[in-house]
Design an enzyme around this catalytic site. Structure first.
Site, PDB file in Angstrom:
ATOM      1  CG  LEU A   9      -2.230  -1.213   1.262  1.00 47.91           C
ATOM      2  CD1 LEU A   9      -2.017  -1.482   2.983  1.00 47.91           C
ATOM      3  CD2 LEU A   9      -3.499  -0.570   0.626  1.00 47.91           C
ATOM      4  CG  ASP A  10       1.154   6.072  -1.865  1.00 47.36           C
ATOM      5  OD1 ASP A  10       2.358   6.354  -1.558  1.00 47.36           O
ATOM      6  OD2 ASP A  10       0.352   6.306  -2.339  1.00 47.36           O
ATOM      7  CB  ALA A  11       2.050   5.973   3.110  1.00 49.03           C
TER       8      ALA A  11
END
Length: 249
Positions: A9-11
């Site tokens: 997951l990207d933040a």
């Protein structure tokens, strides 16, 4: 078993509300240095910053160069003298940004649900000194089996290296069950494709994709992500854990 057993997951703007954090940090920074900090000035920053991050994703500049020139270019675009303050302003801005851990509504609940069926890890291009405090303060850390920040890993999205490193560290070898989830087509989605992984574009803002980069999936809500990751019997349990906790209370 879930269709995808690992989510990378990207933040920012996937779990953390980076737009809100950035708005507060850039306004504070411009005001601190006695510069215009109205909507037009903030938009000037956004434009310059986006150009630089896109250049980084294309491999045209490195991170040190980006941070060294960002505010010098903003000052130039605003018609203001630099006076050698560009790097100092960048450091001030990064410190301000690290103090904002705004979450996208529903993010923690989504991770609670997804963490029941999949390994979760964050893969971020943000600066270590900025991202780590924000991730800690936001409550995201407790859901993660790994947190991989480009500055620490030594590779940035869209390079496949940061994803390869993450999977090795997590001990995962079956790439067909790994899904890259992020909002940035040039960094997250292109990076996932470069690593030979399935990709999911987080398009909460309903933006047009005119990049030519094609994600396998596009979502406009976390609920849509459940349907991509979970099998039908797992979907039936969404929300049940919270309900069970309420009944136990």
């Amino acid at each position: 078993m879930a269709y995808y057993t690992c989510l990378l997951l990207d933040a920012d703007n996937t779990l953390l509300d980076f737009d809100a954090a950035e708005q507060a940090a850039i306004t504070d920074t411009l005001n601190h240095y006695g510069l215009p900090h109205d909507a037009e000035a903030v938009e000037t920053y956004h434009r310059v910053n986006r150009q630089l991050w896109d250049s980084l994703a294309r491999g045209e500049i490195n991170r040190n160069k980006l941070f060294a020139v960002r505010f010098s270019r903003v000052l130039q675009a605003l018609g203001q003298p630099d006076a050698g303050n560009g790097r100092e302003m960048n450091d001030y801005y990064e410190n301000e940004l690290s103090n904002h851990a705004d979450l996208i509504p529903g993010a923690l609940n989504a991770l609670e649900e997804l963490g029941e069926v999949a390994t979760l890890a964050i893969v971020s291009n943000g600066a270590q000194a900025v991202q780590q405090p924000r991730l800690s303060a936001s409550g995201l850390e407790r859901f993660m089996d790994g947190i991989y920040i480009s500055e620490k890993v030594g590779a940035a999205k869209p390079s496949a290296k940061i994803f390869d490193y993450s999977l090795r560290d997590l001990g995962l070898t079956n790439r067909s069950r790994v899904l890259v989830v992020g909002d940035d087509l040039l960094a997250d989605i292109k990076g996932g494709i470069n690593a030979g992984l399935d990709t999911c574009w987080v398009n909460f803002a309903n933006e047009e994709n005119d990049t030519g980069i094609q994600p396998k999936y596009t979502i406009h809500s976390y609920e849509e992500l459940y349907k991509i990751v979970m099998e039908p019997e797992e979907l039936e349990n969404v929300g049940m854990r919270n309900l069970r906790h309420r009944n136990e209370g």
